[in-house]
Structures are given as C-alpha cells and as structure tokens.
Design a protein around this motif. Structure first.
Motif, PDB file in Angstrom:
ATOM      1  N   UNK A 106       0.827  -1.210   0.000  1.00 17.40           N
ATOM      2  CA  UNK A 106       0.000   0.000   0.000  1.00 17.40           C
ATOM      3  C   UNK A 106       0.857   1.254   0.000  1.00 17.40           C
ATOM      4  N   UNK A 107       1.935   1.246   0.778  1.00  8.46           N
ATOM      5  CA  UNK A 107       2.834   2.398   0.826  1.00  8.46           C
ATOM      6  C   UNK A 107       3.556   2.564  -0.504  1.00  8.46           C
ATOM      7  N   UNK A 108       3.975   1.456  -1.119  1.00 14.86           N
ATOM      8  CA  UNK A 108       4.653   1.535  -2.414  1.00 14.86           C
ATOM      9  C   UNK A 108       3.714   2.097  -3.482  1.00 14.86           C
ATOM     10  N   UNK A 109       2.467   1.682  -3.462  1.00 17.66           N
ATOM     11  CA  UNK A 109       1.485   2.195  -4.411  1.00 17.66           C
ATOM     12  C   UNK A 109       1.229   3.682  -4.176  1.00 17.66           C
ATOM     13  N   UNK A 110       1.123   4.077  -2.915  1.00 17.91           N
ATOM     14  CA  UNK A 110       0.914   5.493  -2.599  1.00 17.91           C
ATOM     15  C   UNK A 110       2.087   6.334  -3.086  1.00 17.91           C
ATOM     16  N   UNK A 111       3.309   5.828  -2.921  1.00 16.78           N
ATOM     17  CA  UNK A 111       4.488   6.551  -3.403  1.00 16.78           C
ATOM     18  C   UNK A 111       4.466   6.701  -4.917  1.00 16.78           C
ATOM     19  N   UNK A 156       1.337  12.217  -9.542  1.00 15.90           N
ATOM     20  CA  UNK A 156       0.703  13.512  -9.317  1.00 15.90           C
ATOM     21  C   UNK A 156       1.723  14.649  -9.446  1.00 15.90           C
ATOM     22  N   UNK A 157       2.929  14.432  -8.918  1.00 15.46           N
ATOM     23  CA  UNK A 157       3.993  15.427  -9.046  1.00 15.46           C
ATOM     24  C   UNK A 157       4.302  15.713 -10.512  1.00 15.46           C
ATOM     25  N   UNK A 158       4.422  14.641 -11.302  1.00 11.74           N
ATOM     26  CA  UNK A 158       4.676  14.802 -12.735  1.00 11.74           C
ATOM     27  C   UNK A 158       3.532  15.576 -13.391  1.00 11.74           C
TER      28      UNK A 158
END
Length: 85
Positions: A31-36, A42-44
């Motif tokens: 879940x954390x890897x997916x969120x990252x 989103x940044x891109x």
C-alpha cells in the motif's frame, strides 16, 4: 475444542497466528509503495501543467495559463496514503 488447543499451546493460537501478521505487513508495504507511485505521478502531472502554463503565457494566452496554474495548484494539494488501520 478451541479453548483446549489454545491452552495446550501456551496461550498462542495453533493456526493462522503468524501468517495473518505477515500478510498485514505485506499489504501495508504494498500500500505504501502504491501510494508513493501515485504521489510521483501527481507530481509529474502538476509539473507538466506548470510547464504548459508557461508556454501559454509566452504565446499570450494568459487566461488559459491561469486556468492551468489553478489546476496545478489543485493537483499539488492531493496526496495518496495507504488506508489507516
């Protein structure tokens, strides 16, 4: 019957105890890897909006540039996080 199995094992459940905690840790890590990954996307996205807005300003399309800057601001506010436990 379940009470006897727990008492004989010293208070620890005989089946499913260790596997469930490993599964929850694995799910949290995934879940954390997916969120990252989603946060990076989103940044891109908002960086591309800002670049496009700068190009539009150079062409003289100030209204469209302002619209893209507002969209970039909204995208910058979004964050992804794994679900809380």
């Amino acid at each position: 019957m379940a009470q006897i199995a727990i008492l004989r094992s010293g208070g620890k459940p005989l089946f499913g105890g260790a596997d469930q905690t490993d599964t929850s840790r694995l799910a949290a890590t995934q879940g954390q890897a997916l969120a990252d990954q989603l946060n990076e996307r989103l940044r891109e996205k908002y960086r591309n909006y800002e670049k496009a807005a700068a190009r539009l300003e150079l062409r003289g399309d100030h209204d469209a540039a302002e619209l893209l800057r507002r969209a970039a601001g909204k995208a910058r506010m979004l964050k992804n996080a794994p679900p809380a436990k």
